[in-house]
Each structure stands twice: as C-alpha cells, then as structure tokens.
Design an enzyme around this catalytic site. Structure first.
Site, short mmCIF file in Angstrom:
data_model
loop_
_atom_site.label_atom_id
_atom_site.label_comp_id
_atom_site.label_asym_id
_atom_site.label_seq_id
_atom_site.Cartn_x
_atom_site.Cartn_y
_atom_site.Cartn_z
CE LYS A 22 -1.74 1.58 4.06
NZ LYS A 22 -1.42 2.96 4.39
CG ASN A 23 2.20 2.76 3.54
OD1 ASN A 23 1.05 3.08 3.23
ND2 ASN A 23 2.57 2.53 4.79
CB CYS A 116 -4.91 10.82 11.68
SG CYS A 116 -3.65 9.63 11.96
NE ARG A 121 0.23 10.05 10.20
CZ ARG A 121 -0.23 9.08 9.42
NH1 ARG A 121 -1.41 8.57 9.66
NH2 ARG A 121 0.45 8.65 8.39
CG ASP A 307 3.13 1.29 9.28
OD1 ASP A 307 2.68 2.11 10.09
OD2 ASP A 307 3.43 1.58 8.10
NE ARG A 399 -7.69 4.46 5.30
CZ ARG A 399 -7.15 5.55 5.82
NH1 ARG A 399 -7.62 6.04 6.95
NH2 ARG A 399 -6.16 6.16 5.21
#
Ligand code: EPU
Length: 419
Positions: A22-23, A116, A121, A307, A399
């Site tokens: 994803k990233n 968030c 952030r 993560d 997500r």
C-alpha cells in the site's frame, strides 16, 4: 457497517499470496502525475486506499485503465490541480499529490490533512522543503496553496525523518531546475521503490536507499513500467498471526530482505522461519509451541516499523513472559491496548511504553477497530482467543489490507465478514 466475526483457536496452515505494498502504491500512483506518457504498474494491491487515490487522481484528469492488479496511468490531460478536503480527510496520503502537481504544473491546492487517530501528523516538513525549492505557499481556508513557476534545486534537511515528506520532495525535485539534496531522507523500502520507478521514468537520483538523496532535475519525465514491491507489513501481519495461533504457512510474493527485523523477532519468539524453500520469493513459517514474549522499540527503517507494532503486541498478549513495547514514531499509537484488554490481555501503558504480561489465554469479545494496524492486531488476537470475537469498524482494515478475511479463511481460520 461490516464487521468481522472470528471464532478463535484454529491453527493456520497452507499458502498465502502477499499483495503489493500500500505505502509504495500510493506515492507511485501520484508519480503518474509527473509525465504525459503512459505509466504501467503491476502488483497493485486491491484495497480501499488505492481506490481513494485512483478517485483523487482521476478527478485531476489522470486517465487510468486497470485489469485486476495491473493499471495504466496517463497524465496527458491533467486539468484540475486540486486535492479536495472530502478525499484528503479520508486519506492523508493525498498530500502526495502536492509535490508532483507543483513540479509539473507550477501550482497545486491540497487540503491540509487534519490530525488522525495515531497522532497529530503535521505536514510542515513537506511545506518547508517545497519552500526551500522556491515555492510560495499560503495556507488559507484549510488548503495548502503552492505556486512556483519553476522549482529550483536546494539542499533540504528535514527536522525529522518523514516517509511521505521524503517522497513528496523527491518527486518535486525530479523536475526542479538543478540539484536537490535531501538530507535525513527516509530509507524505507517503499521510498526506494518510488525512487526506482522515478529513475525508470528518466529521473536522475543517486543515494537511493540512503539518508542522502541527490537529485539532478530534468526537463521532462517519460513513461515507464514498474512492478510494485511486496507489502512487508501485510507479510508481517500473517507471520504474527501464525506465530500467535500456531501452524505451518508459506507466504508467496514476499521480499525477505526487507523483513529482517520482523523475522528476527519472530525467531526470538520461537518461530521457525526459512526463506526461499517454496520459490525465490517465499517465506515459510512453522510454529508449534506457545510464543515467547519479545520486547522492541519502533524506529525508522531498518529498525522495527511502527506499522508492525500493534500486530506484535497481539502476539505478546498470548506469549510466555513479559515484554516492553516502545512506540517512538507516533504519539498516540496505542489505541488497540484498551481493546486487547477487553479480550483479557494484561497491558499497562506508561508514557510511550506498553508493558505486556503474556496470558495463557484470551477470551473472545466484541471489540472496536480504531485504525488500520490496530484492526490487524485485533484480528490476530481474535484468531488466538477462545470463542467469538466480533470486530466493529473494519473499514479501517479494508483501507490497507487486500481481502484479509478471504486470505485467512484460505489458511483455515474461522473468520467471516458480517453486515
Ligand atoms: N512529522 C512531522 N512533520 C512532517 C512530517 C512528519 O512532524 O511534516 C512527524 C509525524 O507526525 C510522525 C513522524 O514525523 O511523528 C513520522 O511521520 P512520517 O511522515 O514518516 O509518516 P507518514 O509519511 O505520514 C508513512 C506511512 C505510515 C507509516 C509512517 C511511518 C504512508 C502512506 N504512510 O506515514 O503508514 O506509519 O510513514 O513509517 O506511507 C500505515 O500504513 O498504517 C501507516 C500509518
């Protein structure tokens, strides 16, 4: 709203295919804004953040045709230089459109992401870097409005290591006039993957994979083909799930060299892990005993990734012994702790450290996902717990994970999506 219903206690066995990262996919899709030629991507993960990014970019006029995990982008008709609030608020990574739009079109308007669940952030370093390259930036009505006829190369030292900050400035620098030096750059494999893709598009970048990136700006970038790197966080999530439940699983389409810390910690926890036996990109995990608790501290790559913190904490909850888990990247990334404690875990937080006392068993209960990796952690805890765990708000999970419950069912887990 969808929920996940898990009946814990099954060991995991079989093979699972790990999706593209994803990233890496999110910045690489934004890099499609940098050229009017076709950019072909493969190994694109099918998940909601990717769909949101596709929606954002298509609103800007980026054309795309996709077929399963492949997509072709064309930025020949970009006509809107704006990332609106309604999309940015659902996905902070929308900020990655700022650098490419500004560099190629001389202007961009991107909604300022708010705070968030995992931390404040801010994006001050993205802004500081672009200003150093000559951009005029105003913040008005919740939007970052950036203008620069032509960005100019600069030496930029960010106050801290920032992943998307590095990516934004790197993309901007590829089309700037002259040389840009990014000091204190993030070295995450996803940043490297973006840089490799930019080089394939004709960018001149040296120092890839180090904390000092040197970019010689070019007048134009051209089309390219790129296979998105495998998702190391998804791989680590499955590895933790097997380590927590016991089992014998082969992960396919992984990149072992970017999973060093996770593999070391899982071996310390008692897992038997071998690479390459079932093919070059495979990773085999076997776990037969109760895991041993493992302590760690999150840091930037190549250290322990933030993560993966929540997933390893779930493992520690059922491990033998006590562990210390210290989060240094985000100030509020322990939201899963209260939910894990609802399953019978024994975790206390002191400042940035969680003290986890491993329990013989967890007992299933209704819990609530609070962010993406917290959701994955609750799935692991639910798989290891006795009885039923119902996880609410799994839109967080969707997500960033490509059909996680389908992949887990394929390994023998008792997990289903319920309305
Ligand atoms: N920071 C600032 N100012 C900035 C930028 C960052 O103060 O201008 C701070 C942040 O508040 C944080 C630290 O610097 O405390 C590091 O943040 P970073 O900018 O590196 O995070 P990010 O780029 O917003 C990416 C990933 C995250 C991942 C972090 C850290 C993407 C799209 N997101 O976020 O992924 O946790 O790097 O590795 O690449 C996830 O996938 O679940 C996720 C949150």
């Amino acid at each position: 709203m969808d929920k996940l219903l898990i009946t814990g206690g099954s060991r995991l066995n079989g093979e699972v295919f790990i999706s593209g990262a994803k990233n890496a996919a999110l910045p690489i899709l934004c890099a499609g804004l940098l050229t009017s030629d076709d950019v072909h991507l493969t190994n694109l993960p099918l998940l909601n953040d990717v769909s949101t990014m596709e929606k954002l970019l298509s609103q800007m006029g980026l054309r795309m045709t996709s077929d399963k995990n492949a997509i072709t982008l064309n930025g020949g008709q970009i006509n809107r230089l704006e990332a609106p609030y309604d999309l940015v608020k659902t996905m902070r990574a929308s900020i990655l459109a700022l650098g490419p739009l500004l560099a190629r079109f001389g202007e961009a308007k991107v909604s300022l992401p708010g705070g968030c669940a995992i931390g404040a952030r801010p994006v001050d370093q993205h802004i500081k870097g672009l200003q150093a390259m000559g951009a005029e930036i105003t913040i008005e009505a919740g939007y970052i409005h950036a203008k620069a006829k032509k960005l100019k190369g600069a030496r930029i030292v960010t106050d801290m290591i920032t992943v998307t900050g590095t990516e934004n400035l790197l993309m901007a620098a590829t089309l700037a006039e002259g040389e840009t030096i990014l000091e204190n750059a993030a070295c995450e494999p996803e940043v490297v993957d973006l840089a490799v893709m930019l080089v394939a598009m004709g960018a001149k970048i040296s120092g890839i994979g180090t904390s000092r990136l040197v970019i010689q700006g070019v007048a134009n970038l051209h089309g390219a083909q790129h296979n998105i790197i495998s998702d190391r966080v998804e791989a680590a999530t499955f590895l933790c799930a097997v380590a927590a439940t016991g089992g014998d699983v082969v992960l396919k389409n992984t990149r072992v060299d970017i999973l060093d810390v996770a593999i070391d910690k899982l071996r310390e926890a008692g897992a038997l892990i071998t690479a390459g036996i079932a093919g070059k990109d495979s990773l085999h995990i076997q776990m037969s005993a109760r895991p041993a608790a493992v302590s760690f501290r999150t840091t930037e790559y190549p250290g322990f990734p933030t993560d993966m913190q929540a997933q390893f904490m779930a493992l520690n909850c059922v491990a033998q012994g006590t562990s210390h888990v210290t989060e240094t990247i985000f100030e509020n990334r322990f939201m899963h702790v209260q939910e894990l404690n609802r399953l019978g875990a024994a975790i206390e937080i002191e400042g940035h450290t969680a003290l986890v006392r491993g329990m013989n068993k967890l007992i299933g209960a209704p819990v609530m996902a609070t962010d993406l990796r917290a959701s994955a952690c609750l799935v692991i805890a639910g798989l290891a717990a006795q009885g039923e765990t119902l996880i609410d708000r799994i839109y967080h999970l969707d997500r960033g994970y490509d059909r996680m419950e389908v992949k887990l069912s394929g390994l023998g887990a008792n997990i289903q999506r319920v309305k």
